[in-house]
Motif scaffolding. Sequence first.
Motif, PDB file in Angstrom:
ATOM      1  N   THR A 156       0.825  -1.201   0.000  1.00 38.91           N
ATOM      2  CA  THR A 156       0.000   0.000   0.000  1.00 38.91           C
ATOM      3  C   THR A 156       0.862   1.256   0.000  1.00 38.91           C
ATOM      4  O   THR A 156       2.000   1.228   0.449  1.00 38.91           O
ATOM      5  CB  THR A 156      -0.938   0.024   1.224  1.00 38.91           C
ATOM      6  N   ILE A 211       1.460   3.090   7.414  1.00 35.84           N
ATOM      7  CA  ILE A 211       1.144   1.988   8.324  1.00 35.84           C
ATOM      8  C   ILE A 211       1.445   2.477   9.735  1.00 35.84           C
ATOM      9  O   ILE A 211       2.531   2.991   9.998  1.00 35.84           O
ATOM     10  CB  ILE A 211       2.005   0.740   8.030  1.00 35.84           C
ATOM     11  N   GLU A 220      -3.293  -0.117   8.551  1.00 30.46           N
ATOM     12  CA  GLU A 220      -3.117   0.861   7.492  1.00 30.46           C
ATOM     13  C   GLU A 220      -3.921   2.113   7.842  1.00 30.46           C
ATOM     14  O   GLU A 220      -5.061   2.028   8.289  1.00 30.46           O
ATOM     15  CB  GLU A 220      -3.629   0.258   6.180  1.00 30.46           C
TER      16      GLU A 220
END
Length: 96
Positions: A16, A20, A33
Amino acid sequence: MTEDEALTLISQLLGTRNPIVLREFEFGWLARERLSVPERASGMHVGQGSYIIDRTGVITVHSSLPPRRIMEEYAQARREGRIKGRQVWPEPEPTA
């Protein structure tokens, strides 16, 4: 495993661009996330799971329960010699 190593590992696993967030506890880190405002507005946060990065390098996926509860349940399982959650790293060996 260090916190930087844990962050690198979970970032690679999730793939991603979102940040995080790590929360350290006795046996490692809980990772979630951080979704963007548009992602949250579209409902992506509903049921958003958490990941535990154990200090041994094992990563397990968990439900959307509150982080403190997930960490407490995981710590209790580890004290009993178990791993709680579904292991996603390293990939478990297939069972016959």
